[in-house]
Design a protein around this motif. Structure first.
Motif, short mmCIF file in Angstrom:
data_model
loop_
_atom_site.label_atom_id
_atom_site.label_comp_id
_atom_site.label_asym_id
_atom_site.label_seq_id
_atom_site.Cartn_x
_atom_site.Cartn_y
_atom_site.Cartn_z
N ALA A 72 0.85 -1.33 -0.03
CA ALA A 72 0.00 -0.07 -0.12
C ALA A 72 0.72 1.05 0.28
O ALA A 72 0.59 2.33 -0.75
CB ALA A 72 -0.81 0.08 1.26
N GLU A 185 -6.77 3.91 4.88
CA GLU A 185 -7.34 2.62 4.37
C GLU A 185 -6.62 1.47 4.89
O GLU A 185 -5.50 1.50 5.25
CB GLU A 185 -7.04 2.60 3.02
CG GLU A 185 -7.42 1.38 2.19
CD GLU A 185 -7.01 1.47 0.68
OE1 GLU A 185 -7.98 1.67 -0.32
OE2 GLU A 185 -5.99 1.05 0.38
N ARG A 187 -5.72 -2.28 4.18
CA ARG A 187 -5.83 -3.24 2.88
C ARG A 187 -5.52 -4.77 3.24
O ARG A 187 -4.62 -4.68 4.20
CB ARG A 187 -4.72 -2.76 2.03
CG ARG A 187 -4.87 -3.30 0.43
CD ARG A 187 -4.27 -2.19 -0.46
NE ARG A 187 -5.30 -1.41 -0.94
CZ ARG A 187 -6.28 -1.88 -1.89
NH1 ARG A 187 -6.36 -3.30 -2.48
NH2 ARG A 187 -7.25 -1.14 -2.26
N GLY A 269 -9.84 -2.71 0.22
CA GLY A 269 -9.34 -1.55 0.97
C GLY A 269 -10.66 -1.08 1.55
O GLY A 269 -11.45 -0.54 1.02
#
Length: 304
Positions: A72, A185, A187, A269
């Motif tokens: 990410a 986020e 993920r 996500g």
């Protein structure tokens, strides 16, 4: 993405380099990337970061604190303009390398850096023996330019990964959004749960928090980045399910609005938009079911 500074292909050498742990890739990190690019716009823009995060290397027993895990982070750096991410393996050898050696062998010889930029608080080398001033001195002697970037500040002061972690743990994801320039986020891959959500009428996509920072436990209005590249709205719970006897590990359960399909084993996500309520223990499944219905209604209202 390159992990070994001794094996950089010739075509990726000669970049202008932004340096830092870059956890979260927040607005301050963006400023360091922009400064590197502005200094040598004709050169490729590269980022030097470390994996694992040095704190994970030195204090492996610390609770998870990462805002972004490597895939990410690399994606966010790419979105911010980086053409190449040097995620250098942070092991005992790199940890023990003096600052001068790191500069000469890694940055100058290994990467062939043509310009360097970093934040004012950047530190490198054995026992953090080098700082931004040392970097600038070594670079000048080698004929390499440097840009030392002042922190990006908001009304509360300098934006930092530490501050972002704190507001998430305090239940203010919208403050994190403002500092990151995008929602935070989580993920990961969707795993099989115990299918209770399905029984209750609210099937959820389950994920483990793993090495991610654990934010305030409770219910959030979220948006979800789906594997096909689309984004959906939903409601998520981060916690250990006290009503069901409690889990040993924190999980993230997300009910995606107006969506059906199989996500098992796929990566999604989950982006935290607004904290709705703290984790709570209910008397039984009927009470839990009613609470989830209310949470979904509140999340829809919060997401507009």
């Amino acid at each position: 993405m390159i992990q070994d500074w001794r094996e950089v292909p010739p075509e990726l050498r000669g970049a202008t380099i932004a340096l830092g742990n870059m956890d979260g890739v927040h607005r301050g990190h963006h400023a360091v990337l922009q400064a590197a690019h502005a200094a040598r716009p004709g050169a490729k823009l590269g980022v030097v970061t470390f994996e694992p995060h040095p704190r994970e290397h030195f204090r492996p027993d610390d609770p998870p604190f990462r805002l972004t895990l490597l895939p990410a982070k690399a994606a966010a750096l790419g979105a911010a303009g980086a053409a190449v991410v040097f995620a250098l393996r942070f092991d005992a050898a790199l940890a023990g390398m003096p600052a001068e050696t790191f500069f000469a062998e890694v940055l100058r010889e290994g990467l062939g850096a043509v310009h360097l930029s970093c934040g004012q608080d950047f530190a490198f080398g054995h026992r953090r023996g080098g700082d931004a001033t040392v970097l600038a001195r070594l670079a000048e002697a080698a004929g390499i330019g440097t840009t030392i970037v002042p922190p990006v500040v908001d009304a509360q002061g300098p934006i930092s990964s530490t501050r972002i972690r704190r507001v998430l743990q305090d239940g203010y994801p919208e403050r994190a959004t403002a500092m990151l320039g995008r929602p935070w986020e989580i993920r990961g891959a969707v795993v099989h749960g115990d299918k209770l959500g399905r029984v209750l009428g609210w099937p959820t996509a389950n994920m483990w928090m793993g090495r991610h920072l654990e934010p305030a436990r409770g219910v959030y209005a979220v948006t979800v980045a789906l594997p096909d590249g689309t984004e959906a709205k939903g409601v998520a719970n981060i916690g250990r399910r006290p009503t069901l006897g409690g889990d040993p590990e924190t999980r993230l359960e997300t009910y995606i609005f107006d969506w059906s399909g199989d996500l098992y084993g796929q990566e999604i996500g989950v982006r935290l938009v607004k904290f709705l309520r703290a984790d709570a223990k209910f008397a039984g499944l009927e009470e839990l079911k009613a609470a989830i219905a209310q949470d979904a209604e509140d999340a829809r209202a919060a997401l507009g």
